[in-house]
Design a protein around this motif. Structure first.
Motif, PDB file in Angstrom:
ATOM      1  N   THR A  45       3.401   2.694  12.194  1.00 33.16           N
ATOM      2  CA  THR A  45       3.433   4.101  12.620  1.00 33.16           C
ATOM      3  C   THR A  45       2.032   4.635  12.913  1.00 33.16           C
ATOM      4  OG1 THR A  45       3.181   4.885  10.367  1.00 33.16           O
ATOM      5  CG2 THR A  45       5.428   4.661  11.169  1.00 33.16           C
ATOM      6  N   GLY A  46       1.018   3.979  12.340  1.00 30.40           N
ATOM      7  CA  GLY A  46      -0.363   4.458  12.483  1.00 30.40           C
ATOM      8  C   GLY A  46      -0.784   5.364  11.333  1.00 30.40           C
ATOM      9  N   THR A  47       0.114   5.631  10.406  1.00 26.41           N
ATOM     10  CA  THR A  47      -0.183   6.567   9.309  1.00 26.41           C
ATOM     11  C   THR A  47      -1.319   6.048   8.431  1.00 26.41           C
ATOM     12  OG1 THR A  47       2.138   7.169   9.292  1.00 26.41           O
ATOM     13  CG2 THR A  47       0.840   7.841   7.391  1.00 26.41           C
ATOM     14  N   ASN A  48      -1.265   4.764   8.100  1.00 24.65           N
ATOM     15  CA  ASN A  48      -2.289   4.242   7.209  1.00 24.65           C
ATOM     16  C   ASN A  48      -3.667   4.325   7.855  1.00 24.65           C
ATOM     17  OD1 ASN A  48      -3.069   3.161   4.745  1.00 24.65           O
ATOM     18  ND2 ASN A  48      -2.953   1.058   5.492  1.00 24.65           N
ATOM     19  N   ALA A  71      -3.741  -3.229  10.118  1.00 16.30           N
ATOM     20  CA  ALA A  71      -2.546  -3.495  10.928  1.00 16.30           C
ATOM     21  C   ALA A  71      -1.747  -2.195  11.063  1.00 16.30           C
ATOM     22  CB  ALA A  71      -1.700  -4.564  10.263  1.00 16.30           C
ATOM     23  N   VAL A  72      -1.226  -1.967  12.263  1.00 14.30           N
ATOM     24  CA  VAL A  72      -0.632  -0.653  12.572  1.00 14.30           C
ATOM     25  C   VAL A  72       0.859  -0.746  12.906  1.00 14.30           C
ATOM     26  CG1 VAL A  72      -0.646   1.207  14.287  1.00 14.30           C
ATOM     27  CG2 VAL A  72      -2.801   0.369  13.348  1.00 14.30           C
ATOM     28  N   THR A 118      -2.028  -5.602   3.218  1.00 17.49           N
ATOM     29  CA  THR A 118      -1.220  -4.422   2.873  1.00 17.49           C
ATOM     30  C   THR A 118       0.076  -4.686   2.118  1.00 17.49           C
ATOM     31  OG1 THR A 118      -0.467  -4.602   5.152  1.00 17.49           O
ATOM     32  CG2 THR A 118      -2.079  -2.880   4.683  1.00 17.49           C
ATOM     33  N   GLY A 119       0.589  -5.922   2.135  1.00 13.84           N
ATOM     34  CA  GLY A 119       1.861  -6.152   1.437  1.00 13.84           C
ATOM     35  C   GLY A 119       2.020  -7.611   1.031  1.00 13.84           C
ATOM     36  N   GLY A 177       6.861  -4.724   8.922  1.00 14.17           N
ATOM     37  CA  GLY A 177       6.212  -3.424   8.706  1.00 14.17           C
ATOM     38  C   GLY A 177       5.559  -2.873   9.968  1.00 14.17           C
ATOM     39  N   LEU A 178       5.372  -3.731  10.965  1.00 16.70           N
ATOM     40  CA  LEU A 178       4.700  -3.288  12.197  1.00 16.70           C
ATOM     41  C   LEU A 178       5.689  -3.070  13.327  1.00 16.70           C
ATOM     42  CD1 LEU A 178       1.653  -5.761  12.190  1.00 16.70           C
ATOM     43  CD2 LEU A 178       2.004  -3.695  10.837  1.00 16.70           C
ATOM     44  N   PHE A 216       0.820  -1.221   0.000  1.00 17.47           N
ATOM     45  CA  PHE A 216       0.000   0.000   0.000  1.00 17.47           C
ATOM     46  C   PHE A 216       0.848   1.264   0.000  1.00 17.47           C
ATOM     47  CE2 PHE A 216       0.288   2.162   4.096  1.00 17.47           C
ATOM     48  CZ  PHE A 216       0.996   1.235   4.865  1.00 17.47           C
ATOM     49  N   LYS A 217       2.141   1.136   0.347  1.00 14.81           N
ATOM     50  CA  LYS A 217       2.996   2.315   0.495  1.00 14.81           C
ATOM     51  C   LYS A 217       3.101   3.132  -0.798  1.00 14.81           C
ATOM     52  CE  LYS A 217       4.617   1.559   4.725  1.00 14.81           C
ATOM     53  NZ  LYS A 217       4.752   2.467   5.838  1.00 14.81           N
ATOM     54  N   GLU A 273       2.716 -10.819   3.119  1.00 18.62           N
ATOM     55  CA  GLU A 273       3.789 -10.856   4.112  1.00 18.62           C
ATOM     56  C   GLU A 273       3.138 -10.811   5.503  1.00 18.62           C
ATOM     57  OE1 GLU A 273       5.206  -6.572   2.929  1.00 18.62           O
ATOM     58  OE2 GLU A 273       5.932  -6.951   4.945  1.00 18.62           O
ATOM     59  N   ASN A 289       9.126  -1.644   3.188  1.00 21.33           N
ATOM     60  CA  ASN A 289       8.210  -1.376   2.072  1.00 21.33           C
ATOM     61  C   ASN A 289       8.256   0.080   1.636  1.00 21.33           C
ATOM     62  OD1 ASN A 289       7.119  -3.897   1.469  1.00 21.33           O
ATOM     63  ND2 ASN A 289       5.708  -3.792   3.196  1.00 21.33           N
ATOM     64  N   ALA A 321       3.100  -8.652   7.986  1.00 25.96           N
ATOM     65  CA  ALA A 321       2.379  -7.396   8.276  1.00 25.96           C
ATOM     66  C   ALA A 321       1.120  -7.289   7.417  1.00 25.96           C
ATOM     67  CB  ALA A 321       3.282  -6.194   8.037  1.00 25.96           C
ATOM     68  N   GLY A 322       1.175  -7.869   6.226  1.00 25.75           N
ATOM     69  CA  GLY A 322       0.046  -7.797   5.293  1.00 25.75           C
ATOM     70  C   GLY A 322      -1.117  -8.678   5.712  1.00 25.75           C
TER      71      GLY A 322
END
Ligand SMILES: Cc1ncc(COP(=O)(O)O)c(C=O)c1O
Length: 372
Positions: free
Chosen positions: A200-203, A197-198, A339-340, A262-263, A67-68, A309, A95, A311-312
């Motif tokens: 940094t929390g940005t998504n 899934a979090v 997400t990945g 990623g988490l 998603f990045k 993955e 990512n 985190a995904g």
């Protein structure tokens, strides 16, 4: 007016929503066709775990398989408006790094990446193949690489391109296009729950912003509830939510070490906004084990043919836990963000998958029957 504008922009990328994105001159847009990802019914997995109305937003289909690409495309386009020649990215899971490398190659802007030594190899190779300059910094968490990268970035005058809103607020705007697409794909409706899934929390913060904007404009009838998921080996947001803390009380997570690379962010930048988003959406936050995350990777792969993955697939692990705790009910319509791609960190499965040994002499033994 907005609806017409979106319809007129017939691009199959996030720039379909150009009027809602922070790029002034469309000539500066740097795109690889990110976004426009499918919302797939996951009936087989849903029935197995107890939510038959399960859907997956398949973000592995993005140009660099996560998603990045949404936030990084927006971020680099804004930096092109500022005539950037060199950008710096401090990434951990990797990512963001491979996405920055790809979009910088596309824009012919130099990418300088700062990664901890544990960044998964596939993502590292991906970024290097795309021509980025990579510095790897030793250290168990992401603080050493963060400090090193920040000081070099300042000293050398690079502009920051990363999904940390305190350092660059623009990439978050790309994340909100996930919500825009979900509302379009569900024909103006919202699901009961979106599971995210979090790190940094940005998504999560960006997705909530997207839903809110469409709702405020009258383009979305309802708002979903958000479920945040983190590994119990790195759960600053879940911990803050469970203990009813205020955003400024969130502390870095000691000894973060989840397999979901990623988490693995002990210093969650956007958790202030993410915590508020959880409260505003009447959402919940839930922790899962790394074992649960890896099992979710295999469940998703074997029930739906979708390889993520760790985190995904962590959203699936979070959903399973939420069903077990009675938070999410059988009739709820649930969207999990996938997400990945699993190809970004296949080594995570080493202990779970048995690679068969080659059969000795098989080619010699089989050759006569082949010619029969
Ligand atoms: C595959 C994947 N999923 C989820 C996340 C978490 O996203 P965020 O850091 O925006 O919370 C990341 C972050 O790197 C990621 O790479």
């Amino acid at each position: 007016l907005l609806r017409d504008n979106i319809r007129r922009t017939l691009q199959e990328s996030i720039y379909r929503y150009a009027p809602l994105l922070p790029i002034r001159d469309s000539n500066n847009v740097v795109t690889l066709g990110e976004g426009g990802t499918p919302l797939v019914p996951m009936t087989s997995l849903g029935q197995l775990i107890g939510t038959p109305r399960l859907l997956g937003k398949d973000e592995t289909r993005n140009p660099t398989q996560s998603f990045k690409d949404r936030p990084i495309s927006v971020g680099i386009s804004v930096l092109r408006e500022l005539c950037a020649t060199d950008v710096a990215c401090i990434s951990a899971g990797g990512n963001t790094a491979s996405s920055v490398a790809a979009y910088c190659a596309r824009a012919q802007i130099k990418a300088h990446l700062y990664l901890p030594s544990w960044t998964p190899r596939a993502k590292l190779l991906h970024a290097l193949a795309l021509g980025a300059e990579v510095k790897r910094i030793e250290g168990a968490d992401n603080l050493s690489s963060f400090n090193f990268g920040m000081s070099e970035m300042r000293r050398k005058g690079f502009l920051p391109l990363m999904t940390r809103p305190k350092i660059n607020p623009f990439p978050l705007e790309g994340c909100k296009t996930i919500a825009y697409e979900l509302v379009e794909q569900l024909k103006g409706d919202a699901p009961d729950w979106v599971v995210i899934a979090v790190g940094t929390g940005t998504n999560l913060a960006g997705v909530w912003k997207g839903f809110k904007e469409l709702h405020d404009c009258g383009l979305a009838e309802q708002l979903p509830r958000l479920l945040a998921t983190q590994s119990n080996t790195c759960m600053p947001l879940v911990d803050a939510f469970e203990r009813g803390l205020d955003a400024e009380e969130i502390v870095p997570w000691p000894d973060a070490h989840t397999i979901a690379s990623g988490l693995n962010d002990a210093y969650p930048d956007a958790c202030v906004t993410a915590l508020q988003a959880l409260k505003d959406s009447h959402g919940k936050a839930i922790s899962v084990t790394d074992q649960g995350i890896l099992e979710a990777v295999l469940l998703l792969a074997r029930q739906e043919g979708l390889f993520a993955e760790p985190a995904g697939a962590a959203s699936i692990a979070g959903l399973i836990e939420a069903i077990r705790e009675g938070i999410i009910k059988k009739d709820d319509r649930v969207v999990c963000l996938i997400t990945g791609s699993g190809l970004k960190q296949p080594d995570a499965l080493t202990d779970f998958i048995k690679v068969p040994k080659p059969i000795r002499g098989a080619s010699r033994n089989n050759s006569p029957t082949f010619h029969d």
